[in-house]
Scaffold this motif. Structure first.
Motif, PDB file in Angstrom:
ATOM      1  N   LEU A 126      -6.725  -4.316   5.592  1.00 49.39           N
ATOM      2  CA  LEU A 126      -6.882  -4.972   4.297  1.00 49.39           C
ATOM      3  C   LEU A 126      -7.508  -6.360   4.401  1.00 49.39           C
ATOM      4  CD1 LEU A 126      -5.019  -2.549   3.659  1.00 49.39           C
ATOM      5  CD2 LEU A 126      -3.937  -3.996   1.935  1.00 49.39           C
ATOM      6  N   GLY A 127      -7.717  -6.846   5.613  1.00 49.98           N
ATOM      7  CA  GLY A 127      -8.490  -8.057   5.824  1.00 49.98           C
ATOM      8  C   GLY A 127      -7.908  -9.315   5.213  1.00 49.98           C
ATOM      9  N   GLY A 128      -6.579  -9.415   5.160  1.00 49.50           N
ATOM     10  CA  GLY A 128      -5.959 -10.605   4.598  1.00 49.50           C
ATOM     11  C   GLY A 128      -5.951 -10.634   3.080  1.00 49.50           C
ATOM     12  N   MET A 129      -6.342  -9.530   2.444  1.00 53.82           N
ATOM     13  CA  MET A 129      -6.398  -9.467   0.982  1.00 53.82           C
ATOM     14  C   MET A 129      -5.403  -8.441   0.434  1.00 53.82           C
ATOM     15  SD  MET A 129      -8.449 -11.367  -0.878  1.00 53.82           S
ATOM     16  CE  MET A 129      -9.651 -12.661  -0.581  1.00 53.82           C
ATOM     17  N   GLY A 130      -4.270  -8.289   1.094  1.00 52.20           N
ATOM     18  CA  GLY A 130      -3.319  -7.255   0.715  1.00 52.20           C
ATOM     19  C   GLY A 130      -2.790  -7.367  -0.700  1.00 52.20           C
ATOM     20  N   ILE A 131      -2.477  -8.596  -1.139  1.00 48.55           N
ATOM     21  CA  ILE A 131      -1.976  -8.767  -2.509  1.00 48.55           C
ATOM     22  C   ILE A 131      -3.040  -8.337  -3.506  1.00 48.55           C
ATOM     23  CG2 ILE A 131      -1.229 -10.456  -4.228  1.00 48.55           C
ATOM     24  CD1 ILE A 131       0.821  -9.747  -2.048  1.00 48.55           C
ATOM     25  N   ALA A 132      -4.283  -8.727  -3.233  1.00 47.92           N
ATOM     26  CA  ALA A 132      -5.367  -8.432  -4.170  1.00 47.92           C
ATOM     27  C   ALA A 132      -5.709  -6.948  -4.217  1.00 47.92           C
ATOM     28  CB  ALA A 132      -6.610  -9.241  -3.817  1.00 47.92           C
ATOM     29  N   ILE A 133      -5.775  -6.295  -3.063  1.00 50.05           N
ATOM     30  CA  ILE A 133      -6.283  -4.922  -3.051  1.00 50.05           C
ATOM     31  C   ILE A 133      -5.234  -3.870  -2.740  1.00 50.05           C
ATOM     32  CG2 ILE A 133      -8.582  -5.727  -2.414  1.00 50.05           C
ATOM     33  CD1 ILE A 133      -8.111  -4.745   0.423  1.00 50.05           C
ATOM     34  N   GLY A 134      -4.021  -4.282  -2.376  1.00 47.42           N
ATOM     35  CA  GLY A 134      -3.021  -3.321  -1.921  1.00 47.42           C
ATOM     36  C   GLY A 134      -2.688  -2.238  -2.926  1.00 47.42           C
ATOM     37  N   SER A 135      -2.533  -2.604  -4.194  1.00 45.87           N
ATOM     38  CA  SER A 135      -2.198  -1.610  -5.222  1.00 45.87           C
ATOM     39  C   SER A 135      -3.322  -0.598  -5.384  1.00 45.87           C
ATOM     40  CB  SER A 135      -1.932  -2.303  -6.565  1.00 45.87           C
ATOM     41  OG  SER A 135      -0.843  -3.184  -6.467  1.00 45.87           O
ATOM     42  N   LEU A 172      -4.181  -3.999 -11.572  1.00 45.26           N
ATOM     43  CA  LEU A 172      -3.296  -2.841 -11.434  1.00 45.26           C
ATOM     44  C   LEU A 172      -1.885  -3.287 -11.063  1.00 45.26           C
ATOM     45  CD1 LEU A 172      -2.818   0.203 -11.383  1.00 45.26           C
ATOM     46  CD2 LEU A 172      -3.677   0.236  -9.025  1.00 45.26           C
ATOM     47  N   LEU A 173      -1.765  -4.259 -10.158  1.00 44.27           N
ATOM     48  CA  LEU A 173      -0.458  -4.783  -9.781  1.00 44.27           C
ATOM     49  C   LEU A 173       0.253  -5.377 -10.992  1.00 44.27           C
ATOM     50  CD1 LEU A 173       1.645  -5.672  -7.638  1.00 44.27           C
ATOM     51  CD2 LEU A 173       0.277  -7.751  -7.321  1.00 44.27           C
ATOM     52  N   ARG A 174      -0.475  -6.153 -11.796  1.00 45.85           N
ATOM     53  CA  ARG A 174       0.110  -6.763 -12.993  1.00 45.85           C
ATOM     54  C   ARG A 174       0.550  -5.683 -13.991  1.00 45.85           C
ATOM     55  NH1 ARG A 174      -4.126 -11.042 -15.151  1.00 45.85           N
ATOM     56  NH2 ARG A 174      -2.378 -11.546 -16.544  1.00 45.85           N
ATOM     57  N   LYS A 175      -0.269  -4.651 -14.144  1.00 40.28           N
ATOM     58  CA  LYS A 175       0.067  -3.577 -15.073  1.00 40.28           C
ATOM     59  C   LYS A 175       1.286  -2.785 -14.589  1.00 40.28           C
ATOM     60  CE  LYS A 175      -1.897   0.607 -17.178  1.00 40.28           C
ATOM     61  NZ  LYS A 175      -3.076   1.512 -17.213  1.00 40.28           N
ATOM     62  N   ILE A 234      -5.677   0.134  -3.136  1.00 38.68           N
ATOM     63  CA  ILE A 234      -5.794   0.948  -1.914  1.00 38.68           C
ATOM     64  C   ILE A 234      -4.735   2.041  -1.911  1.00 38.68           C
ATOM     65  CG2 ILE A 234      -5.709   0.934   0.605  1.00 38.68           C
ATOM     66  CD1 ILE A 234      -8.172  -0.460  -0.657  1.00 38.68           C
ATOM     67  N   GLY A 235      -3.508   1.692  -2.331  1.00 38.55           N
ATOM     68  CA  GLY A 235      -2.449   2.695  -2.409  1.00 38.55           C
ATOM     69  C   GLY A 235      -2.802   3.816  -3.368  1.00 38.55           C
ATOM     70  N   LYS A 236      -3.389   3.460  -4.500  1.00 39.86           N
ATOM     71  CA  LYS A 236      -3.813   4.460  -5.497  1.00 39.86           C
ATOM     72  C   LYS A 236      -4.913   5.363  -4.930  1.00 39.86           C
ATOM     73  CE  LYS A 236      -5.634   4.662 -10.260  1.00 39.86           C
ATOM     74  NZ  LYS A 236      -6.987   5.185 -10.005  1.00 39.86           N
ATOM     75  N   GLU A 237      -5.911   4.763  -4.300  1.00 43.46           N
ATOM     76  CA  GLU A 237      -7.010   5.547  -3.735  1.00 43.46           C
ATOM     77  C   GLU A 237      -6.523   6.438  -2.598  1.00 43.46           C
ATOM     78  OE1 GLU A 237     -10.330   3.057  -2.706  1.00 43.46           O
ATOM     79  OE2 GLU A 237     -10.268   1.974  -4.618  1.00 43.46           O
ATOM     80  N   LEU A 238      -5.594   5.935  -1.813  1.00 39.55           N
ATOM     81  CA  LEU A 238      -5.043   6.701  -0.702  1.00 39.55           C
ATOM     82  C   LEU A 238      -4.275   7.925  -1.217  1.00 39.55           C
ATOM     83  CD1 LEU A 238      -4.590   6.899   2.353  1.00 39.55           C
ATOM     84  CD2 LEU A 238      -2.692   5.288   2.108  1.00 39.55           C
ATOM     85  N   VAL A 262       0.837  -1.212   0.000  1.00 40.34           N
ATOM     86  CA  VAL A 262       0.000   0.000   0.000  1.00 40.34           C
ATOM     87  C   VAL A 262       0.861   1.247   0.000  1.00 40.34           C
ATOM     88  CG1 VAL A 262      -1.722   1.337   1.260  1.00 40.34           C
ATOM     89  CG2 VAL A 262      -1.950  -1.143   1.119  1.00 40.34           C
ATOM     90  N   GLY A 263       1.819   1.302   0.921  1.00 41.90           N
ATOM     91  CA  GLY A 263       2.646   2.491   1.054  1.00 41.90           C
ATOM     92  C   GLY A 263       3.436   2.817  -0.201  1.00 41.90           C
ATOM     93  N   LEU A 264       4.042   1.797  -0.824  1.00 43.70           N
ATOM     94  CA  LEU A 264       4.868   2.044  -2.010  1.00 43.70           C
ATOM     95  C   LEU A 264       4.017   2.396  -3.223  1.00 43.70           C
ATOM     96  CD1 LEU A 264       7.738  -0.580  -1.702  1.00 43.70           C
ATOM     97  CD2 LEU A 264       7.590   1.739  -0.780  1.00 43.70           C
ATOM     98  N   ASN A 265       2.867   1.751  -3.373  1.00 49.02           N
ATOM     99  CA  ASN A 265       1.980   2.139  -4.477  1.00 49.02           C
ATOM    100  C   ASN A 265       1.450   3.554  -4.290  1.00 49.02           C
ATOM    101  OD1 ASN A 265       1.207   0.027  -6.672  1.00 49.02           O
ATOM    102  ND2 ASN A 265       1.461  -1.168  -4.792  1.00 49.02           N
ATOM    103  N   CYS A 266       1.154   3.916  -3.059  1.00 48.95           N
ATOM    104  CA  CYS A 266       0.731   5.289  -2.767  1.00 48.95           C
ATOM    105  C   CYS A 266       1.828   6.274  -3.162  1.00 48.95           C
ATOM    106  CB  CYS A 266       0.401   5.423  -1.281  1.00 48.95           C
ATOM    107  SG  CYS A 266      -0.079   7.079  -0.757  1.00 48.95           S
TER     108      CYS A 266
END
Length: 371
Positions: free
Chosen positions: A351-360, A95-98, A362-366, A25-29
């Motif tokens: 992130l509820g255990g879904m960090g890989i799925a939503i982390g990128s 987004l992570l893949r891209k 969430i970082g963008k939205e943050l 999250v932090g690095l994508n942000c």
């Protein structure tokens, strides 16, 4: 520690954005902020020598939710909320893949499979009965019928005769993912300071004063992306949830490929480098696993080994090579917390255990919230 003039001027003065936590999250942000503000001074603080939270401790599942998890969520959330949750996971993984590329993160789409112990006959039948409903609900996201019944082709023991599989799920190498994100932030002149723990902060005029274990400084904006450790800094409803993991020594001619959920998702395993990575067991001691300590317990580790021998590798000798644990951030609801805390403080946590799925995502939205 007394900083020199050079240290202060170079690293700790005129900071536009300070991000706490160098995970996904932090690095994508930070990367999104750099695109929006090419000349901004962006600093990331990380309390560990490596990223300390779940980003480098997880199992590397690119998953959207097993069938039993989605059915459980439908009992506690509206259909619209469940669709939003899965859509967020889908968008986050794309987004992570891209951002990094499939080859960089070792993205392998072998499918995700939920196994049902023979003792869970009722759950198994409920999931089969609701396959049509879930597929119909999620088809606008996936663009296809994702969940389907598959035979037990990997010859696991003591489970029902069929899996319920999501053919779109995949696995990644999260070490390579984090290394790539760190390289990308370095190329974008984003400074990461390791072994720095934020102890407290307070608004000071148009800035935020931040006190760490090593120094105090001011920043125009403070962004907290510490997920499972968030409640150490914020008054938000985020509980730490430890996840314990082990990985075997290499197994010759290992035939298992994919990501697997077992016993309502409380256990999960996958192949990696001809080994089995196996984690979970938090349901054996919910209260004890609500901890920030990244250690392992005999109760859970023994159960992981028992299930390896009885279910996953019943006819294959194995040895455990490594054990570790990571800290997730969970709450009463699945929705992450992405919010403005005060005039110049923001957070993206739980992130509820879904960090890989939503982390990128969430970082963008943050980042977009923080501008």
């Amino acid at each position: 520690m007394n900083l020199s003039y050079w240290e202060y001027k170079t690293w700790l003065s005129d900071i536009d954005f300070t991000i706490v936590g160098s995970g996904i999250v932090g690095l994508n942000c930070a990367l999104v902020l750099r695109k929006k503000y090419p000349s901004a001074k962006i600093v990331v603080l990380e309390k560990g020598v490596l990223p300390e939270g779940a980003s480098t401790k997880n199992a590397g599942f690119a998953c959207y939710g097993s069938i039993s998890e989605i059915i459980s969520d439908l009992n506690t959330h509206t259909e619209e909320e469940v669709v939003q949750l899965v859509d967020q996971r889908w968008k986050g993984i794309q987004l992570l893949r891209k951002t990094l590329g499939d080859a960089t993160i070792d993205y392998q789409q072998h499918g995700g499979h939920e196994l049902f112990p023979k003792s869970k006959e009722g759950l198994y039948e409920t999931c089969k009965e609701n396959l049509g409903l879930v597929n119909s609900l999620l088809k606008p996201i996936f663009g296809t019928t994702a969940f389907q019944l598959q035979e037990n082709r990997f010859h696991f023991k003591n489970i029902k005769e069929q899996y319920i599989s999501n053919t779109l799920e995949a696995q990644i190498n999260t070490g390579k993912m984090m290394a790539a994100l760190l390289n990308l932030t370095a190329k974008n002149a984003i400074r990461i300071l390791n072994a720095i723990t934020v102890e407290e902060f307070q608004e000071s005029g148009n800035a935020v004063e931040v006190r760490t274990n090593a120094f105090t400084f001011k920043t125009k904006k403070l962004i907290i992306a510490t997920n499972g450790f968030a409640s150490q800094l914020l008054n938000e409803k985020v509980q730490p949830a430890r996840a314990q993991v082990l990985v075997t020594q290499p197994i010759p001619e290992l035939h298992i490929k994919g990501t697997f959920h077992l016993d309502e998702g409380y256990y999960y395993f996958r192949n990696i480098d001809n080994r089995i990575l196996f984690g979970g067991g938090r349901n054996l001691d919910f209260k004890g696993e609500e901890t920030y300590e990244q250690t392992e317990t005999p109760l859970i580790q023994n159960q992981l080994e028992k299930m390896l021998a009885e279910i996953i590798l019943p006819d294959t000798p194995f040895e455990v090579a490594m054990r570790w644990s990571g800290t997730m951030g969970i709450g009463d609801v699945k929705k992450p917390i992405i919010k403005q805390i005060s005039d110049n403080v923001y957070c993206g946590v739980r992130l509820g255990g879904m960090g890989i799925a939503i982390g990128s995502q969430i970082g963008k939205e943050l980042a977009e919230l923080s501008v």
